[in-house]
Motif scaffolding. Structure first.
Motif, PDB file in Angstrom:
ATOM      1  N   SER A  42      -1.246  12.027   2.493  1.00 56.97           N
ATOM      2  CA  SER A  42      -2.425  11.322   1.868  1.00 56.97           C
ATOM      3  C   SER A  42      -2.867  10.302   2.775  1.00 56.97           C
ATOM      4  CB  SER A  42      -2.475  10.987   0.579  1.00 56.97           C
ATOM      5  OG  SER A  42      -1.518   9.746   0.485  1.00 56.97           O
ATOM      6  N   GLY A  43      -4.116   9.760   2.645  1.00 57.26           N
ATOM      7  CA  GLY A  43      -4.506   8.632   3.152  1.00 57.26           C
ATOM      8  C   GLY A  43      -3.775   7.325   2.725  1.00 57.26           C
ATOM      9  N   TRP A  44      -3.911   6.214   2.981  1.00 50.99           N
ATOM     10  CA  TRP A  44      -3.319   4.933   2.316  1.00 50.99           C
ATOM     11  C   TRP A  44      -4.078   4.581   1.164  1.00 50.99           C
ATOM     12  CZ3 TRP A  44       1.425   3.151   3.329  1.00 50.99           C
ATOM     13  CH2 TRP A  44       2.106   3.530   4.344  1.00 50.99           C
ATOM     14  N   SER A  45      -3.613   4.026   0.262  1.00 50.33           N
ATOM     15  CA  SER A  45      -4.219   3.532  -1.149  1.00 50.33           C
ATOM     16  C   SER A  45      -4.718   2.155  -0.605  1.00 50.33           C
ATOM     17  CB  SER A  45      -3.243   3.178  -2.083  1.00 50.33           C
ATOM     18  OG  SER A  45      -2.311   2.125  -1.733  1.00 50.33           O
ATOM     19  N   GLU A  46      -5.461   1.654  -1.599  1.00 54.64           N
ATOM     20  CA  GLU A  46      -5.987   0.000  -1.220  1.00 54.64           C
ATOM     21  C   GLU A  46      -4.810  -0.727  -1.281  1.00 54.64           C
ATOM     22  OE1 GLU A  46      -7.983  -1.663  -4.959  1.00 54.64           O
ATOM     23  OE2 GLU A  46      -8.432   0.295  -5.238  1.00 54.64           O
ATOM     24  N   THR A  47      -5.027  -2.125  -0.501  1.00 52.71           N
ATOM     25  CA  THR A  47      -3.633  -2.684  -0.594  1.00 52.71           C
ATOM     26  C   THR A  47      -3.904  -3.848  -1.412  1.00 52.71           C
ATOM     27  OG1 THR A  47      -3.620  -2.470   1.874  1.00 52.71           O
ATOM     28  CG2 THR A  47      -2.754  -4.645   1.083  1.00 52.71           C
ATOM     29  N   ALA A  60       1.012  -1.265   0.089  1.00 53.02           N
ATOM     30  CA  ALA A  60       0.036  -0.001   0.005  1.00 53.02           C
ATOM     31  C   ALA A  60       0.908   1.324   0.082  1.00 53.02           C
ATOM     32  CB  ALA A  60      -0.792   0.044   1.234  1.00 53.02           C
ATOM     33  N   VAL A  61       0.407   2.436  -0.673  1.00 47.35           N
ATOM     34  CA  VAL A  61       1.132   3.305  -0.599  1.00 47.35           C
ATOM     35  C   VAL A  61       0.399   4.699  -0.083  1.00 47.35           C
ATOM     36  CG1 VAL A  61       2.575   2.626  -2.372  1.00 47.35           C
ATOM     37  CG2 VAL A  61       0.572   3.921  -3.076  1.00 47.35           C
ATOM     38  N   GLN A  62       1.149   5.856   0.433  1.00 46.51           N
ATOM     39  CA  GLN A  62       0.714   6.974   0.544  1.00 46.51           C
ATOM     40  C   GLN A  62       1.560   8.100   0.042  1.00 46.51           C
ATOM     41  OE1 GLN A  62       1.832   7.429   5.245  1.00 46.51           O
ATOM     42  NE2 GLN A  62      -0.136   7.785   4.881  1.00 46.51           N
ATOM     43  N   THR A  63       1.225   9.189  -0.061  1.00 43.86           N
ATOM     44  CA  THR A  63       2.141  10.310  -0.326  1.00 43.86           C
ATOM     45  C   THR A  63       2.217  11.604   0.454  1.00 43.86           C
ATOM     46  OG1 THR A  63       0.249  11.385  -1.667  1.00 43.86           O
ATOM     47  CG2 THR A  63       1.352  10.013  -2.920  1.00 43.86           C
TER      48      THR A  63
END
Length: 82
Positions: A50-55, A35-38
């Protein structure tokens, strides 16, 4: 919180859409979750996170035969020097 940004992972703000390219050394036959966040550094020095992306979950395959041959060759070279 905004203070929790791991500084090693923070580069600079890049206009979206963008592709982040990285190299990870993954093990064969292993399950991974990604999962990623910016994080964007603002003018006051704080990071807007940002919030976390979907995993995304995936599993790597076995070594290919040519990779096994390369590993064997490396092992034999090292063993010959020992």
């Amino acid at each position: 919180s905004v203070q929790d940004v791991p500084t090693k992972l923070v580069a600079k703000a890049v206009p979206l859409p963008m592709t982040v390219r990285g190299h990870w050394f993954l093990s064969p036959r292993t399950e991974y979750s990604v999962a990623v966040q910016t994080a964007v550094k603002q003018s006051d020095g704080e990071y807007l996170v940002s919030g976390w992306s979907e995993t995304v979950e995936f599993c790597t395959g076995d070594y290919a035969k040519e990779h096994l041959a390369q590993l064997q060759e490396k092992a034999e070279l090292i063993a010959g020097r020992m």
